[in-house]
Design a protein around this motif. Structure first.
Motif, PDB file in Angstrom:
ATOM      1  N   GLU A 702      25.483  33.393  58.306  1.00  0.00           N
ATOM      2  CA  GLU A 702      25.892  31.711  58.388  1.00  0.00           C
ATOM      3  C   GLU A 702      26.964  30.660  57.204  1.00  0.00           C
ATOM      4  O   GLU A 702      26.871  31.332  56.314  1.00  0.00           O
ATOM      5  N   TYR A 709      26.408  24.570  58.805  1.00  0.00           N
ATOM      6  CA  TYR A 709      26.035  25.599  59.231  1.00  0.00           C
ATOM      7  C   TYR A 709      25.412  25.196  60.644  1.00  0.00           C
ATOM      8  O   TYR A 709      24.452  24.497  61.099  1.00  0.00           O
ATOM      9  N   ARG A 710      25.104  26.945  61.025  1.00  0.00           N
ATOM     10  CA  ARG A 710      24.677  26.345  62.769  1.00  0.00           C
ATOM     11  C   ARG A 710      23.279  26.477  62.042  1.00  0.00           C
ATOM     12  O   ARG A 710      23.294  25.414  63.214  1.00  0.00           O
ATOM     13  N   SER A 711      22.636  26.079  61.584  1.00  0.00           N
ATOM     14  CA  SER A 711      20.596  26.344  61.232  1.00  0.00           C
ATOM     15  C   SER A 711      20.636  24.680  61.413  1.00  0.00           C
ATOM     16  O   SER A 711      20.088  24.126  62.187  1.00  0.00           O
ATOM     17  N   GLU A 712      22.149  23.540  60.746  1.00  0.00           N
ATOM     18  CA  GLU A 712      21.971  22.470  60.466  1.00  0.00           C
ATOM     19  C   GLU A 712      22.963  21.703  62.067  1.00  0.00           C
ATOM     20  O   GLU A 712      22.633  20.915  62.853  1.00  0.00           O
ATOM     21  N   SER A 715      18.995  22.119  63.719  1.00  0.00           N
ATOM     22  CA  SER A 715      18.642  20.460  63.606  1.00  0.00           C
ATOM     23  C   SER A 715      19.296  19.441  64.648  1.00  0.00           C
ATOM     24  O   SER A 715      17.989  18.747  65.374  1.00  0.00           O
ATOM     25  N   THR A 773      21.149  30.839  69.968  1.00  0.00           N
ATOM     26  CA  THR A 773      21.120  29.090  70.350  1.00  0.00           C
ATOM     27  C   THR A 773      20.567  28.839  71.336  1.00  0.00           C
ATOM     28  O   THR A 773      20.162  27.913  71.350  1.00  0.00           O
TER      29      THR A 773
END
Length: 951
Positions: A702, A709-712, A715, A773
């Protein structure tokens, strides 16, 4: 060399034919050299303890046949004697064992020959090698023919062996040496009961039972009654293994295979014991299919919707079988097919899977009976008392979408007035749905109840504190909450009642402000109202959330401008959620007032107001979903773009989507968006010195290099619903996935050409995260629109790149089906490009469906004759082969098929090919329009047949 290879060498040397003086080939001579070689081969087999599993894996059928015939010969079995005529109990133990071994091998070979064998692709052709292979193949076929003719005798021999009930002995190296001595020196030792390796009666029975079970099971395909015998033998084998243990057997048994045989026999045999027969749904369904009790199948499927024990693939296979029977002319089955399809669809809904295209086709013309049955299945498939919130949410969404997709209001009200619908959908959701229906009919009227002022409700007398706290936890009525808190604070002033439930959670940015309120009653009330409102919002209970937030807003307006703004922000987020779950889900644009409030929130510059990042995230997603690209691109304030990463990302996405129809050179924003996403997906490298003084490189997954971030980012993307925005961001990630140097199979996507084709620093990008992703994004996109053919092609390409060829074909075919009315129209050429067709060809080839390969070769702009001819040469095809010939329109391919079958002597198949080529519409003299029409009709039928196979 391995011991088994020695057997091959010894027997090949011993069986070499001789040549006499006249250059005539003679059979191998029976001299001392050849006898010694045969004896050595037998000794190697004895060293391996005559384990047929080992011998069969490594020796060809002709070699093993020669070896066992030598064993019969050396064991004094008279040549030419029928084994079925010999009394095994009167023979020496080693002789009886040799006969048993031979007959066991005979039926095992028959069983093994019935299994499909994957052909090994030959290397460069060599004449002598090909001749040897052809000779061995012919020899094997001849031996198999003899073994099959003698199969009944072999079975009788083995059945007789089960009655022996005595230990037998098999030859060892020592007994074989004794047999090779002069007859006068043996003294009869090899004839005695103690010579050789002892095999107990239980072990013999266990192995013989297993082998007999296998041959009976194989014969059951043509004679169902034989399955009873197979079941008896397999269960006897199971009992003997349980009694003696598998480790004690000299001849091991594959217990997993035995378990599979037992399960199959339970399904295929009709037991007189009802309890046994009804033990599993599989046996019940199989029995119903055989007896024609189709309504019972519907009942079983409906019951299974509660337990979800039957696999999806099994359910689909039963439905396919029913469809096939219905197509053969049984009109009564149409209703059964619909009912089973509904059961499967509700099962898919409850498990979160995409609704199958067959349900959509069968429900194109709904009727009262169909709606009644659908509601019956929905009610019977969910236990509202025990069901999880997720199951309830899925069922509610399905019923709501069903209503929104219907034209006839009568059917809509049948669903909306059903008890299950009323229980599953909240008041506000039903109200929103009715509002939409009211536009179609003036008969629906809504009444609204006036809201009493928050401070006008008096408190009642106090009750026990424990009961009050319990009521406080359960209540979602703001006036009742205030009433309970007033009573609790009247009883004790020492407690902080906002702490009594660990489910009441308020974000830290709000909690610090709320807990700073001095009055304890007000503090408890504000905290609990907000916590309960946020919880109701999370579970999509928007009606109660609005009541709680409105009460909280009324309360804090009196004393805290800061908290008032906080509540206004939360109510904005709630209104966004309410619209998106209600009118927005059916495509109705939000009111201009809501769009203005969203813009106002983004532009808000009130100091010291605690802000939740999720609100900005939802606001930007909301504007993108409703195509407010002009505002995001031109009107959003620059400081906001620089300080809020979601606004910056939204602006770049909006600008890129806005410019998509424009010329290539005008897409500067696409490059800006590309650079932002590449930075988010980059890993930060950090050097660390270890204890040994070496410097090692650490990669942080991350990375903090990007704006988020990639997770954000993921989302945020999962909040988007606008197809163009989703397609844009999806094509960006696909391009980023394709950029890596070691990529073998590119993934295709719409608008992929707008992105840069290279990255300066490839090593910095976390391509593993990019691949994950892409998979997550395309899965999410298909939940938004399962009929977007470009997204379906991306999903198919992903499966193709990961060697999941059957799944890849499923999605390639689904992509064609959704854009051609299930292939009734021509599939657009930008969907079935040459690359897609070539990938479908490769999938079929690797699945050994070679006739399908040849047909698909016609779909290319230039017919690939080389691949088609090569595929048709394959004889081990797992598809329907000659039944597909009616789908071939290329005369050259049909002519090649005619030649090929003539060469192989396959008269029946040659006639089918000739019949196909003789159709007048394929005559080369026909006008081009006629030929194209003939090709189009065959394409349609072939693709529909493929769809039924892979859907």
């Amino acid at each position: 060399p391995p011991p088994v290879q020695l057997i091959v060498q010894f027997l090949e040397q011993a069986s070499k034919p001789s040549v006499n003086e006249q250059n005539q080939v003679q059979p191998p001579p029976d001299n001392k050299r050849n006898r010694i070689l045969k004896l050595l081969a037998l000794k190697v087999a004895a060293h391996l303890k005559w384990d047929l599993d080992v011998l069969e894996k490594s020796l060809s059928v002709p070699v093993l046949n020669m070896l066992l015939n030598e064993l019969l010969c050396i064991s004094k079995v008279p040549p030419g004697t029928k084994h079925v005529d010999v009394d095994l109990s009167s023979l020496p133990p080693t002789t009886a064992m040799a006969i048993l071994l031979y007959n066991r091998w005979a039926i095992r070979t028959i069983v093994q020959s019935s299994f499909p064998v994957k052909q090994v692709k030959p290397g460069p052709p060599q004449l002598n090698v090909m001749n040897h292979i052809q000779q061995e193949k012919e020899l094997t076929e001849n031996i198999l023919k003899v073994l099959k003719e003698q199969a009944a005798d072999s079975i009788l021999v083995l059945e007789g062996a089960l009655k022996l009930n005595k230990d037998l002995y098999v030859h060892t190296i020592r007994t074989l040496d004794l047999l090779a001595m002069e007859p006068g020196m043996v003294n009869g030792e090899t004839e005695s009961s103690t010579a050789g390796l002892k095999i107990s009666a239980e072990e013999i029975q266990c192995q013989v039972c297993y082998d007999l079970g296998a041959i009976y099971f194989q014969q059951g395909s043509t004679n169902a009654a034989v399955h009873e015998k197979a079941k008896e033998k397999f269960f006897k084998t199971k009992e003997l293994i349980a009694k003696n243990g598998s480790s004690s057997l000299h001849f091991t048994i594959d217990e997993e295979r035995l378990a599979g045989y037992c399960q199959a026999c339970e399904v295929l045999t009709s037991s007189s014991d009802d309890a046994s027969q009804q033990a599993t749904p599989y046996s019940q369904i199989h029995s119903c299919l055989k007896s024609g009790k189709y309504q019972d199948i519907v009942k079983i499927f409906l019951e299974d919707n509660l337990t979800l024990s039957l696999p999806e693939q099994f359910r689909q296979s039963v439905l396919r079988e029913l469809f096939q029977k219905a197509q053969q002319g049984d009109e009564a089955l149409d209703e059964v097919c619909f009912k089973v399809c509904v059961c499967n669809t509700i099962c898919d809904v409850l498990q979160g899977r995409i609704i199958d295209i067959q349900f959509c086709q069968l429900f194109l013309k709904p009727s009262k009976e169909k709606i009644d049955f659908l509601l019956e299945v929905c009610s019977g498939s969910i236990n509202l008392e025990n069901a999880s919130e997720e199951l309830k949410r899925r069922m509610a969404a399905f019923l709501k979408n069903l209503c929104l997709g219907m034209e006839d209001l009568q059917f809509v009200f049948m669903i909306s007035s059903h008890e299950l619908f009323i229980k599953l959908l909240k008041d506000d959701e039903r109200k929103l749905l009715i509002d939409q229906m009211r536009k179609r009919s003036p008969l629906i009227n809504l009444c609204t109840k006036p809201v009493t002022s928050f401070y006008d409700i008096p408190a009642s007398a106090s009750v026990n504190i424990g009961q009050l706290e319990h009521q406080l936890i359960l209540s979602v009525d703001p006036w009742r909450i205030r009433q309970i808190l007033i009573e609790l604070h009247g009883m004790t002033s020492e407690r902080q009642f906002w702490t009594i439930s660990n489910k009441w959670e308020v974000p830290n940015v709000y909690g610090n402000v709320i807990l700073g309120i001095k009055d304890s009653l007000t503090r408890d009330l504000v905290y609990i109202l907000m916590a309960k409102g946020l919880h109701c919002c999370a579970i999509k209970d928007f009606v109660h959330a609005k009541q709680l937030f409105a009460a909280c807003l009324e309360l804090v307006t009196e004393f805290s401008p800061k908290l008032r703004q906080v509540m206004l922000n939360e109510m904005l987020l709630l209104d966004i959620y309410t619209h998106e779950a209600g009118p927005g889900a059916s495509g109705e644009r939000p009111p201009s007032d809501l769009i203005s409030r969203v813009r106002g929130y983004l532009e808000m510059r009130v100091p010291d107001i605690p802000l939740r990042q999720v609100i900005a995230e939802e606001c930007v997603a909301f504007l993108l979903n409703w195509c407010e690209n002009e505002y995001l691109t031109m009107q959003v304030p620059l400081p906001l773009v620089q300080t809020n990463p979601y606004v910056k990302l939204g602006q770049l996405l909006a600008a890129t989507c806005k410019e998509l129809p424009g010329p290539k050179e005008s897409r500067r924003t696409a490059k800006d968006l590309w650079e932002v996403v590449v930075q988010i997906c980059s890993v930060s490298n950090q050097h660390k010195r270890g204890n040994d003084g070496r410097v090692s490189l650490i990669k942080h997954r991350e990375s903090t290099l990007g704006i988020m971030y990639r997770s954000e980012l993921l989302s945020f993307i999962k909040k988007l619903r606008e197809p163009l925005v989703l397609t844009t961001i999806l094509s960006l990630f696909v391009k980023l996935h394709n950029v890596r140097e070691d990529i073998v199979n590119d993934i295709a996507a719409e608008h992929i050409s707008i992105w840069p084709s290279s990255i300066p620093n490839l090593q910095s990008v976390d391509f593993e995260a990019v691949a994950i992703t892409v998979k997550e994004l395309v899965s999410y996109a298909l939940t938004i629109n399962a009929n977007n053919h470009f997204w379906l092609i991306i999903q198919a390409d992903i499966y193709f790149a990961t060697n999941q060829y059957s799944a890849a074909l499923h999605y390639y075919l689904q992509a064609g089906a959704v854009c051609s009315d299930f292939f009734n129209k021509m599939v657009p050429p930008d969907v079935y490009t040459d690359q897609v067709i070539k990938r479908m060809i490769k999938c079929c080839s690797l699945l050994n469906c070679h006739t399908q390969v040849a047909i698909l070769c016609q779909f290319l702009r230039e017919v690939d004759y080389k691949t088609a001819f090569k595929a048709l040469q394959e004889q081990n095809s797992h598809d329907a082969m000659d039944s597909y010939y009616e789908y071939i329109w290329d005369v050259t391919i049909l002519e090649y098929l005619t030649y090929l079958h003539h060469k192989r002597g396959e008269t029946d198949k040659r006639q089918i090919a000739i019949k196909a080529i003789g159709q007048t519409e394929l005559n080369a003299s026909n006008p081009e329009e006629v030929l194209q029409l003939a090709a189009q009709r065959r394409k349609k039928k072939f693709l529909q047949a493929m769809a039924k196979l892979y859907f």
